[in-house]
Scaffold this motif. Sequence first.
Motif, mmCIF file in Angstrom:
data_model
loop_
_atom_site.group_PDB
_atom_site.id
_atom_site.type_symbol
_atom_site.label_atom_id
_atom_site.label_comp_id
_atom_site.label_asym_id
_atom_site.label_seq_id
_atom_site.Cartn_x
_atom_site.Cartn_y
_atom_site.Cartn_z
ATOM 1 N N ARG A 11 0.873 -0.998 0.361
ATOM 2 C CA ARG A 11 -0.104 0.514 -0.096
ATOM 3 C C ARG A 11 0.989 0.876 0.245
ATOM 4 O O ARG A 11 0.745 2.462 -0.857
ATOM 5 C CB ARG A 11 -1.152 -0.233 1.044
ATOM 6 N N ALA A 12 2.008 0.974 0.837
ATOM 7 C CA ALA A 12 3.077 2.148 0.849
ATOM 8 C C ALA A 12 3.532 2.535 -0.656
ATOM 9 O O ALA A 12 3.342 3.961 -1.216
ATOM 10 C CB ALA A 12 4.038 2.096 1.791
ATOM 11 N N THR A 13 4.630 1.213 -1.144
ATOM 12 C CA THR A 13 4.245 1.792 -2.325
ATOM 13 C C THR A 13 3.016 2.042 -4.186
ATOM 14 O O THR A 13 3.497 2.736 -4.321
ATOM 15 C CB THR A 13 5.273 0.291 -3.176
ATOM 16 N N TYR A 14 2.419 1.725 -3.550
ATOM 17 C CA TYR A 14 1.140 2.048 -4.241
ATOM 18 C C TYR A 14 0.675 3.660 -4.002
ATOM 19 O O TYR A 14 0.468 4.105 -5.189
ATOM 20 C CB TYR A 14 0.091 1.428 -4.215
ATOM 21 N N ALA A 15 1.033 4.384 -2.922
ATOM 22 C CA ALA A 15 0.875 5.271 -2.382
ATOM 23 C C ALA A 15 1.363 6.327 -3.440
ATOM 24 O O ALA A 15 1.423 7.026 -4.255
ATOM 25 C CB ALA A 15 0.426 5.938 -0.840
ATOM 26 N N ARG A 16 2.988 6.115 -2.787
ATOM 27 C CA ARG A 16 3.933 6.470 -4.441
ATOM 28 C C ARG A 16 3.817 6.553 -5.432
ATOM 29 O O ARG A 16 3.956 7.752 -6.429
ATOM 30 C CB ARG A 16 5.202 6.332 -3.950
ATOM 31 N N ILE A 17 3.199 5.017 -6.222
ATOM 32 C CA ILE A 17 3.168 5.168 -7.646
ATOM 33 C C ILE A 17 2.261 5.909 -7.775
ATOM 34 O O ILE A 17 1.995 6.593 -9.033
ATOM 35 C CB ILE A 17 2.381 3.474 -7.959
ATOM 36 N N ARG B 133 4.634 10.370 -14.499
ATOM 37 C CA ARG B 133 4.920 9.721 -15.653
ATOM 38 C C ARG B 133 3.635 9.279 -16.288
ATOM 39 O O ARG B 133 3.712 8.472 -16.823
ATOM 40 C CB ARG B 133 6.421 9.058 -15.586
ATOM 41 N N HIS B 134 2.663 9.432 -15.241
ATOM 42 C CA HIS B 134 1.598 8.016 -15.844
ATOM 43 C C HIS B 134 0.483 8.611 -15.223
ATOM 44 O O HIS B 134 0.373 9.682 -13.532
ATOM 45 C CB HIS B 134 1.495 7.367 -14.615
#
Length: 287
Positions: A206-212, A217-218
């Motif tokens: 979830r933390a990675t997805y929040a950064r994504i 770039r998208h």
Amino acid sequence: MRKLPGILLVDDDATSAFLTQRLLHKLAVADQVVAAPNGTEGLRVLQHLLAPPAPAHAAPWLVLLDLHMPVLDGFGFLEACRRLPAAQRQRMAMVVLTTSLHGADLERLQGLPISGLVPKPLTEAKVRAILRGNLPVPALPGPDPAAGVFQLLYHSRATQPLAEAEVYELLSQSRQANAAAQITGVLVYRDEWFVQLLEGPEAAVRATYARIRQDPRHTEVVTLAEAPARPRCFVPWRMALGRNTTPNVARLFAAVLSSPAGDEEGGARIEALLQAACGALEDEADG
């Protein structure tokens, strides 16, 4: 095959280095191929290439690295490269050339800036796999692939078309960022669309997805499926490049773009297609 600005080969085995250089020159995959017999010489070459007023493209985009060498081994080389400025690190992708790997070596590689592992000797098929980014990465220590992990699947659209070099750089950054968090998965890019499956500890995913979601770039980031306590599917991290036109990849994107957010049945179908797409890419790279 796309042509790279440069390749740095760091290997103390003279015969292996000679054969690798001959193959790379034959395939004409880079504007220049530079060799160093150990990590110390490899760092000296990098410092020379990166020193002002060298242009940005002077840095080799690909480093082929042996691990066990005298003077300074591959581990020491990677540690030193990890301390380079971010702008310099982002212009390089590190690929480890191996004859065999022990568990202790895999543990030492965790957190180091590598894009993948390739067994010696290097072949044309393996070079194609390197350029496509379809490489195994060191197995994460500790987690059992059969143990339950949290999975999250999403798609998004690139704000502008990405050149192949930019996608390759994104692959390297993704692997480095997720290894320490014990996140694996798959990222596919085609026709300005991303599809990504993240799997690992729920808090880390979830933390990675929040950064994504904040990445400029998208845009149009849509969560397709979330699933707790699932078996880990993608121990290595893979990326399909936009030029891939296999039927599995075409079916994958058709299914993704037609699936509504939160569609659990659709999410399971897309997950199966992701695995099929990765298998197709491996077959193509190894063929």
